[in-house]
Design an enzyme around this catalytic site. Structure first.
Site, PDB file in Angstrom:
ATOM      1  N   GLU A   1       0.813  -1.221   0.000  1.00 30.20           N
ATOM      2  CA  GLU A   1       0.000   0.000   0.000  1.00 30.20           C
ATOM      3  C   GLU A   1       0.842   1.265   0.000  1.00 30.20           C
ATOM      4  O   GLU A   1       0.517   2.239  -0.673  1.00 30.20           O
ATOM      5  CB  GLU A   1      -0.968   0.013   1.191  1.00 30.20           C
ATOM      6  CG  GLU A   1      -2.095  -1.004   1.085  1.00 30.20           C
ATOM      7  CD  GLU A   1      -2.956  -0.818  -0.164  1.00 30.20           C
ATOM      8  OE1 GLU A   1      -2.993   0.299  -0.714  1.00 30.20           O
ATOM      9  OE2 GLU A   1      -3.581  -1.800  -0.592  1.00 30.20           O
TER      10      GLU A   1
ATOM     11  N   TYR B   1      -6.766   6.612   3.714  1.00 35.74           N
ATOM     12  CA  TYR B   1      -6.863   5.567   2.688  1.00 35.74           C
ATOM     13  C   TYR B   1      -6.123   4.299   3.124  1.00 35.74           C
ATOM     14  O   TYR B   1      -6.678   3.195   3.110  1.00 35.74           O
ATOM     15  CB  TYR B   1      -6.306   6.042   1.328  1.00 35.74           C
ATOM     16  CG  TYR B   1      -6.024   4.842   0.468  1.00 35.74           C
ATOM     17  CD1 TYR B   1      -7.065   4.171  -0.163  1.00 35.74           C
ATOM     18  CD2 TYR B   1      -4.735   4.301   0.394  1.00 35.74           C
ATOM     19  CE1 TYR B   1      -6.849   2.993  -0.864  1.00 35.74           C
ATOM     20  CE2 TYR B   1      -4.512   3.131  -0.314  1.00 35.74           C
ATOM     21  CZ  TYR B   1      -5.567   2.485  -0.930  1.00 35.74           C
ATOM     22  OH  TYR B   1      -5.351   1.319  -1.594  1.00 35.74           O
TER      23      TYR B   1
ATOM     24  N   ASP C   1      -9.669   6.218  -2.733  1.00 36.38           N
ATOM     25  CA  ASP C   1      -8.464   6.615  -3.469  1.00 36.38           C
ATOM     26  C   ASP C   1      -8.903   7.262  -4.782  1.00 36.38           C
ATOM     27  O   ASP C   1     -10.086   7.517  -4.983  1.00 36.38           O
ATOM     28  CB  ASP C   1      -7.555   5.399  -3.711  1.00 36.38           C
ATOM     29  CG  ASP C   1      -8.134   4.487  -4.775  1.00 36.38           C
ATOM     30  OD1 ASP C   1      -9.362   4.530  -4.995  1.00 36.38           O
ATOM     31  OD2 ASP C   1      -7.362   3.738  -5.404  1.00 36.38           O
TER      32      ASP C   1
END
Length: 347
Positions: free
Chosen positions: A33, A116, A134
């Site tokens: 991520e 996020y 996102d």
DNA sequence: AAGACGGGGAA
DNA sequence: TTCCCAGTCTT
């Protein structure tokens, strides 16, 4: 079928086979991520493998040095991500005994993890019911619901987060989140979305009103600054004079060459006449110059001139040092600098 | 609320 | 060129 169920059905038949989707290990998901923030999957992929191999666990990561992490990160950009990862790895090692947290409320406190990323890690690793928002999700929601509120205004951000929470399938948040993002990346693309094969077009406001090309709305474009860098390349046999950068400008804490920044583009002889040149020794002759290289970044255009000086009879400055060219591979440098030096020495 | 922060791919 | 990418942090 509701909106979420339709996207999930689409996802299960069309998803890409991505390595970080094969695990629920919060550490591995965190790695992916952070690497994928503002970064395309294809660009981040090699870095993901590199980091996962070098640091199989967060304990391994926590034992790394900043120089080493930045060197591995070299070329990916937004280097604060790498610096923050090390801080977070160390904290997780100490405060959580090396067990990467999976709860949103714990994750959100960590360096480099915002709304996020906390939602992504908590949902993917533990199926916590947090909706990710996102760039893909903004686009999908703006189009499907026909929302022209700017996605980057404070008001817009709240609105889209609320909407994302509402459409979230709380019984399968991981699947739902993956489906939303994959759908945005593969089908509901920024340019030329594949509305012809879209499973939810009959409910899509933008499709019905032919407005896909104008959604989502984004506020103002940043203006690009122009900067002029004059790098001095001074070498002595197999050693190059280098310096470590500060922590407030671009390429923080990375390595480059002695630098004189000017307000405008100067010719080599004009650079040599600058007062700042005094520390490089009186009348240090110019051996060569490379012309000007334009290095384009998102927020600034750098016009870089490399001046090769014949010798260095000047004074060493704080943070300067000689690097053996065989050790250059170990130093994290901006890509353009690395390539230039590499070229000069032919390695 | 606005700026800063990289580099690359696609149109 | 321009846009934007599985955003976050600082001022």
């Amino acid at each position: 079928m509701n909106f979420s169920a339709q996207l999930i059905a689409w996802y299960q038949h069309n998803k890409r086979d991505l390595p970080w989707r094969k695990t629920t290990d919060a550490y591995i998901i965190w790695l992916s991520e952070i690497i994928l923030q503002q970064t395309r999957v294809e660009q981040g992929m090699p870095y993901f493998y590199r980091f996962a191999e070098r640091y199989p666990t967060v304990t391994d990561f926590a034992a790394a040095s900043e120089d080493e992490v930045l060197r591995l990160w070299q070329g990916l950009g937004y280097y604060s991500r790498g610096r923050n990862m090390l801080k977070t790895a160390k904290l997780v090692q100490e405060q959580y005994g090396g067990n990467f947290p999976t709860a949103y409320n714990d994750l959100i406190k960590l360096k480099g993890i915002g709304e996020y990323t906390a939602a992504a890690i908590s949902s993917f690793s533990a199926n916590e019911a947090k909706a990710v928002v996102d760039g893909n999700v903004y686009r999908v929601l703006a189009r499907y619901f026909g929302i022209d509120e700017p996605i980057n205004s404070p008001k817009g951000k709240k609105l889209f987060q609320k909407l994302a929470d509402e459409v979230l399938d709380v019984s399968q948040p991981a699947l739902h989140n993956q489906a939303m993002m994959e759908f945005g990346a593969m089908l509901c693309k920024p340019k030329k979305p594949a509305c012809g094969i879209c499973p939810v077009r009959t409910g899509c406001e933008a499709f019905k009103t032919n407005a896909t090309s104008s959604l989502p709305v984004k506020l103002k474009k940043i203006k690009v600054k122009q900067r002029f860098f004059n790098y001095l390349l001074i070498f002595d046999e197999k050693r190059v004079l280098m310096k470590k950068r500060g922590n407030s400008d671009i390429w923080a804490n990375m390595y480059d060459l002695p630098l004189i920044e000017t307000d405008e583009l100067l010719e080599p002889m004009q650079v040599l006449a600058l007062p700042e040149m005094k520390i490089f020794g009186e009348s240090n002759p110019l051996k060569d110059n490379s012309g000007v290289i334009k290095h384009v970044l998102t927020h600034q255009h750098l016009f870089i001139r490399f001046l090769i000086l014949d010798k260095f009879p000047g004074e060493m400055q704080k943070d300067w040092f000689y690097a053996d060219i065989n050790d250059l591979d170990k130093l994290a440098m901006p890509k353009t600098i690395f390539i230039f030096i590499k070229d000069i020495f032919n390695f």
